[in-house]
Design an enzyme around this catalytic site. Structure first.
Site, short mmCIF file in Angstrom:
data_model
loop_
_atom_site.label_atom_id
_atom_site.label_comp_id
_atom_site.label_asym_id
_atom_site.label_seq_id
_atom_site.Cartn_x
_atom_site.Cartn_y
_atom_site.Cartn_z
N LEU A 1 64.20 44.13 42.60
CA LEU A 1 63.85 44.57 43.96
C LEU A 1 64.25 43.56 45.02
O LEU A 1 64.14 43.84 46.21
CB LEU A 1 62.35 44.90 44.03
CG LEU A 1 61.94 46.04 43.09
CD1 LEU A 1 60.43 46.03 42.86
CD2 LEU A 1 62.39 47.40 43.62
N ARG B 1 40.31 21.82 34.21
CA ARG B 1 41.73 22.10 34.45
C ARG B 1 42.02 21.89 35.94
O ARG B 1 41.25 22.39 36.78
CB ARG B 1 42.03 23.55 34.03
CG ARG B 1 43.47 23.94 34.10
CD ARG B 1 43.72 25.32 33.50
NE ARG B 1 43.12 26.42 34.27
CZ ARG B 1 43.27 27.71 33.98
NH1 ARG B 1 43.98 28.07 32.91
NH2 ARG B 1 42.71 28.64 34.73
N ASP C 1 61.32 48.41 37.68
CA ASP C 1 60.98 47.12 37.09
C ASP C 1 62.24 46.50 36.51
O ASP C 1 62.98 47.16 35.76
CB ASP C 1 59.92 47.32 35.98
CG ASP C 1 59.22 46.03 35.60
OD1 ASP C 1 59.92 45.03 35.32
OD2 ASP C 1 57.98 46.02 35.57
N ARG D 1 33.76 33.46 36.66
CA ARG D 1 34.78 34.36 37.19
C ARG D 1 34.26 35.80 37.12
O ARG D 1 33.31 36.11 36.40
CB ARG D 1 36.07 34.29 36.34
CG ARG D 1 36.78 32.95 36.38
CD ARG D 1 37.43 32.68 37.73
NE ARG D 1 38.16 31.42 37.73
CZ ARG D 1 37.62 30.24 38.01
NH1 ARG D 1 36.33 30.14 38.29
NH2 ARG D 1 38.36 29.14 38.01
N TYR E 1 52.17 30.35 44.12
CA TYR E 1 51.87 31.76 43.78
C TYR E 1 50.86 32.34 44.75
O TYR E 1 51.08 33.40 45.38
CB TYR E 1 51.36 31.88 42.34
CG TYR E 1 50.72 33.22 42.10
CD1 TYR E 1 51.50 34.37 42.00
CD2 TYR E 1 49.32 33.36 42.05
CE1 TYR E 1 50.91 35.62 41.84
CE2 TYR E 1 48.73 34.59 41.89
CZ TYR E 1 49.53 35.73 41.79
OH TYR E 1 48.94 36.96 41.66
N SER F 1 45.36 39.17 45.57
CA SER F 1 44.63 38.42 44.54
C SER F 1 43.46 37.67 45.17
O SER F 1 43.54 37.25 46.33
CB SER F 1 45.62 37.42 43.92
OG SER F 1 44.95 36.42 43.22
N LYS G 1 50.85 35.35 48.00
CA LYS G 1 49.94 36.49 48.25
C LYS G 1 49.39 36.43 49.68
O LYS G 1 49.29 37.45 50.35
CB LYS G 1 48.79 36.48 47.23
CG LYS G 1 49.25 36.79 45.81
CD LYS G 1 49.85 38.18 45.67
CE LYS G 1 50.45 38.45 44.31
NZ LYS G 1 51.23 39.69 44.24
N ASP H 1 41.30 24.42 39.16
CA ASP H 1 40.28 25.44 38.93
C ASP H 1 39.16 25.32 39.95
O ASP H 1 38.74 24.21 40.29
CB ASP H 1 39.66 25.28 37.53
CG ASP H 1 40.37 26.11 36.48
OD1 ASP H 1 41.14 27.02 36.86
OD2 ASP H 1 40.17 25.84 35.28
N TYR I 1 42.60 41.64 43.73
CA TYR I 1 42.06 41.72 42.37
C TYR I 1 41.37 40.41 42.02
O TYR I 1 41.88 39.34 42.35
CB TYR I 1 43.16 41.90 41.33
CG TYR I 1 44.23 42.93 41.58
CD1 TYR I 1 44.03 44.05 42.39
CD2 TYR I 1 45.48 42.78 40.97
CE1 TYR I 1 45.04 44.97 42.58
CE2 TYR I 1 46.49 43.70 41.16
CZ TYR I 1 46.27 44.79 41.98
OH TYR I 1 47.29 45.69 42.16
#
Ligand code: NAD
Ligand code: WQD
Length: 336
Positions: A60, A297, A32, A233, A151, A126, A155, A300, A179
């Protein structure tokens, strides 16, 4: 004992996963750069486990430095690749940073796995790859939509890169874990979520409001077509999520996989509204939060929650914790 390289091991999910891995007999080393975390997170891990965890302070994206970890450790049998930048809002303003960091680090680690004979690879994906889906609950076969942010796009691209590596390197077994909304802390309160940048996720914001660090908690939208008007969610406790990684490694190591690149949703399968989550916090803490209902928002989606039956069937993984447990452990952590 299998040695596992956990990238991003000083971060929120990586540190909790290390605890579960070591408690299930794995030897772990972390890599890390601390770009978004503190080495103190590993002090908490050490206190829980009673043994130190080595961290390589390496970016990395630096291929040679990454190779040196694999050379030094020699017998790494599996990699769990958590390291990435994860702020949706920041990625909109810094797309180059997100594409460069998240994808270069992934490719470097994959190349090292191929070069050094690592046979197990788990990737942090994700639910954001599903984009603005209307199919609920989402299964792994729900079509991926155009993503809302750089972002989330990293993924989707990351998954694609791994699928192609899996075709080229058929002796490496890959799992992509999607996730949902990870939250909560280790039950000891010794580690939890400690964002270095301003918190935007609901549970840290709830906790900061309760601590008086924020004057109010904004609820973004109460006019959605849900049972109370707020978004839905799938909040998954961090220790349930950690366990999914250990189960994935167990599964890959005994070669129970059907193909060499498999995808699993990791959510608890229950949708919770924003207002229900706030109520859960107020119930466990006996506090009343200053809640302010405001506009939606941007970006969303109304509702998303997982069908996790594939993870249950193949990995033998079942979530144990509720939204109350999430709030209770996050609150305990905040009060240490
Ligand atoms: P985090 O920011 O707490 O941890 C990520 C860690 O990776 C940090 O410690 C950071 O310093 C490290 N890192 C980032 N880029 C690096 C690089 N180039 N080299 C070395 N280290 C680097 O995030 P997290 O919540 O623990 O997330 C872990 C993974 O799970 C990420 O890939 C994230 O995208 C994914 N994910 C997170 C969530 C969530 O809500 N937390 C949801 C879905 C997926
Ligand atoms: C949850 C709900 C907000 C804060 C993000 C990423 C996703 C994944 C998980 C990484 C929403 C509402 C929030 C607040 C609120 N991460 N909310 N007031 O947006 O579902 O998912 O984290 O892969 O990619 O997008 O999580 O915790 O920000 O929001 O009302 O102050 O809480 O509107 O409905 P989100 P979140």
């Amino acid at each position: 004992m299998s040695k596992i390289l956990v990238t991003g091991g000083c971060g929120y999910i990586g540190s909790h996963a290390i605890v579960d891995l070591v408690q299930h007999g794995y030897e772990v080393v972390s890599a890390d750069s601390l770009i978004r975390s503190s080495i103190k997170q590993l002090d908490g891990v050490t206190e829980i486990l009673g043994c130190p965890i080595k961290n390589y302070l390496v970016d990395l994206c630096d291929k040679e430095a990454t190779r040196r970890i694999f050379e030094a450790e020699k017998d790494i049998t599996g990699v769990i690749h958590f390291a990435a930048l994860k702020s949706v809002g920041e990625s909109v303003f810094e797309p180059t940073l997100y594409y460069t960091n998240n994808l270069t680090s992934l490719v470097n680690v994959l190349e090292c796995c191929a070069e050094f004979g690592v046979k197990q690879f788990i990737f942090s994906s994700s639910c954001s790859v599903y984009g603005n889906t209307t199919e609920l609950p989402v299964t792994e076969n729900t079509p991926l939509q155009k993503t809302e942010s750089p972002y989330a796009h990293t993924k989707q691209i990351g998954e694609g890169i791994i699928e192609h590596f899996a075709k080229r390197y058929t002796d490496i077994r890959f799992i992509l874990l999607r996730y949902f909304n990870p939250a909560g802390a280790h039950p000891s309160g010794l580690i939890g979520e400690s964002p270095l940048v301003e918190a935007t996720n609901l549970v840290p914001v709830v906790i900061e409001t309760a601590l008086g660090k924020r004057p109010q908690l904004s609820v973004f939208g109460t006019d959605y077509a849900t049972r109370d008007g707020s978004c839905i969610r799938d909040y998954i406790h961090i220790m349930d999520l950690a366990a999914a990684h250990t189960k994935s490694l167990d599964y890959l190591i005994v070669e129970k996989n059907e193909t060499n690149c498999e995808v699993f949703n990791v959510g608890i399968g229950q949708g919770v509204t924003v207002l229900e989550a706030i109520n859960a916090f107020e119930k466990i803490s006996n506090l009343k939060l200053n809640v302010f209902k405001t506009d939606r928002r941007l970006g969303d989606i109304e509702a998303i929650y997982a069908d996790y039956s594939l993870a249950k069937k193949h990995l033998g993984w079942t979530p144990q914790y509720s939204i109350e447990d999430i709030m209770q452990t996050a609150w305990k952590r905040a009060n240490r």
